[in-house]
Design an enzyme around this catalytic site. Sequence first.
Site, short mmCIF file in Angstrom:
data_model
loop_
_atom_site.label_atom_id
_atom_site.label_comp_id
_atom_site.label_asym_id
_atom_site.label_seq_id
_atom_site.Cartn_x
_atom_site.Cartn_y
_atom_site.Cartn_z
N GLY A 42 0.80 -1.22 0.00
CA GLY A 42 0.00 0.00 0.00
C GLY A 42 0.83 1.26 0.00
N TYR A 43 0.15 2.38 0.29
CA TYR A 43 0.70 3.73 0.14
C TYR A 43 1.20 3.85 -1.30
CZ TYR A 43 1.68 8.14 2.32
OH TYR A 43 1.62 9.48 2.67
N HIS A 45 2.16 4.38 -5.13
CA HIS A 45 2.79 5.44 -5.94
C HIS A 45 2.88 4.93 -7.38
CE1 HIS A 45 6.30 2.89 -5.70
NE2 HIS A 45 6.37 3.01 -4.39
N HIS A 48 3.93 1.30 -8.12
CA HIS A 48 2.86 0.31 -7.96
C HIS A 48 1.88 0.39 -9.14
CE1 HIS A 48 3.75 1.22 -3.54
NE2 HIS A 48 3.99 -0.08 -3.62
N GLY A 159 8.30 -5.41 -8.95
CA GLY A 159 9.18 -4.35 -9.44
C GLY A 159 10.65 -4.73 -9.32
N GLN A 165 14.20 -9.47 -3.93
CA GLN A 165 12.88 -10.10 -3.76
C GLN A 165 12.49 -10.86 -5.03
OE1 GLN A 165 9.37 -8.29 -1.68
NE2 GLN A 165 8.81 -7.71 -3.75
N VAL A 188 10.50 2.57 -11.40
CA VAL A 188 9.94 3.89 -11.71
C VAL A 188 10.60 4.91 -10.78
CG1 VAL A 188 7.84 5.29 -11.79
CG2 VAL A 188 7.76 2.88 -12.46
N SER A 197 9.43 5.13 -3.65
CA SER A 197 9.28 4.18 -2.55
C SER A 197 8.28 4.77 -1.57
CB SER A 197 10.62 3.99 -1.83
OG SER A 197 10.42 3.41 -0.55
P1 AMP Z 1 5.79 -2.60 -1.74
O1 AMP Z 1 4.44 -2.01 -1.58
O2 AMP Z 1 6.91 -1.67 -1.41
O3 AMP Z 1 5.91 -3.95 -1.08
O4 AMP Z 1 5.96 -2.87 -3.30
C1 AMP Z 1 5.02 -3.63 -4.00
C2 AMP Z 1 5.57 -3.91 -5.36
O5 AMP Z 1 5.84 -2.67 -6.03
C3 AMP Z 1 6.91 -4.67 -5.33
O6 AMP Z 1 6.92 -5.63 -6.37
C4 AMP Z 1 7.92 -3.59 -5.56
O7 AMP Z 1 9.11 -4.05 -6.17
C5 AMP Z 1 7.16 -2.68 -6.52
N1 AMP Z 1 7.74 -1.34 -6.50
C6 AMP Z 1 7.97 -0.56 -5.42
N2 AMP Z 1 8.58 0.58 -5.78
C7 AMP Z 1 8.74 0.52 -7.13
C8 AMP Z 1 9.32 1.38 -8.10
N3 AMP Z 1 9.86 2.55 -7.78
N4 AMP Z 1 9.32 0.98 -9.39
C9 AMP Z 1 8.79 -0.22 -9.74
N5 AMP Z 1 8.23 -1.07 -8.88
C10 AMP Z 1 8.21 -0.72 -7.58
#
Ligand code: AMP
Length: 294
Positions: A42-43, A45, A48, A159, A165, A188, A197
């Site tokens: 969540g949160y 951007h 996502h 991502g 991961q 991104v 992030s």
């Molecule tokens: P998170 O919510 O941080 O667990 O991220 C969820 C998914 O979004 C994961 O697969 C991350 O790798 C991807 N993600 C987070 N930040 C970015 C980014 N800047 N660019 C691309 N994918 C992202």
Amino acid sequence: MMRLLPNCSNKTMKIAKTIAELKSCLEDFGRDKTIGFVPTMGYLHDGHLALINEAQSQNDVTVVSIFVNPTQFAPGEDLDAYPRDFDRDSQLAEAAGTDLLFFPDPAEIYPTGASTFVEVEGDITKKLCGQSRPTHFKGVTTVINLLFNLIQPTRAYFGQKDAQQVAVIKKMIRDLHMSVEIIVCPIVREADGLALSSRNVFLNLAARDQALVLSQSLASAKALYGSGERSVKIIKAAIINQITTMPLAAIDYVDILDFETLADIETITSPALAAVAVRFGNTRLIDNIILIKR
Ligand code: AMP
């Protein structure tokens, strides 16, 4: 409770908070449909949203989960402080074309007494983030397995931002003969290069400014590689030198490893991953770049 939000993308997104609701929504879609699944904490951007867009373009149904997974946080990490804004997230997810948003409580995912975990053993989970977060990937693979079991996606979207991961999940998929296809989307970034992030929100102005050193040092590494340098030691030293010019930056790790296996290398002869983790106060940021012949 199942809620229907107003329609912003020519369809109405469903929200499931319980496993029973999730299953009922999936049944309604029809099991013959291809499902693209985007797991998130969540949160949301644009990073996502890029995953959601990709999922939407490749599948009949797009399922997004928002779950700040407690098992991937160690005691003392930022589980409680992790930013959360469900109303904003649900609007963004719907506008991006999500069909079903799964937003479970921790107790729904981990019922009392749950004691089964999925763990990828070996160097792949011990290096990079695994050094300072030794229990992190066990939590990640456990929750991803659980979510895959519940949703049974055709494809799942991750991502490249979280490169380790991706490597760990791909290994789990191979080791356990799971049939879901893993789609990896590029990082991104903000216009100035900072990787998006959810944790960027914690950076004050000075730290936000100095955090640019992550992407800049990786760009320097790429330039060095582009100029013909192949020594991991030399490229690593260049990254470290650049990061240490920033007074607020505390290096967690800087490493260059084989892109696929994350094995140690001394010389870059095949695609390599240059990855960094840097703390600014309590906020730990990661970034990476692939060093590959063009
Ligand atoms: P998170 O919510 O941080 O667990 O991220 C969820 C998914 O979004 C994961 O697969 C991350 O790798 C991807 N993600 C987070 N930040 C970015 C980014 N800047 N660019 C691309 N994918 C992202």
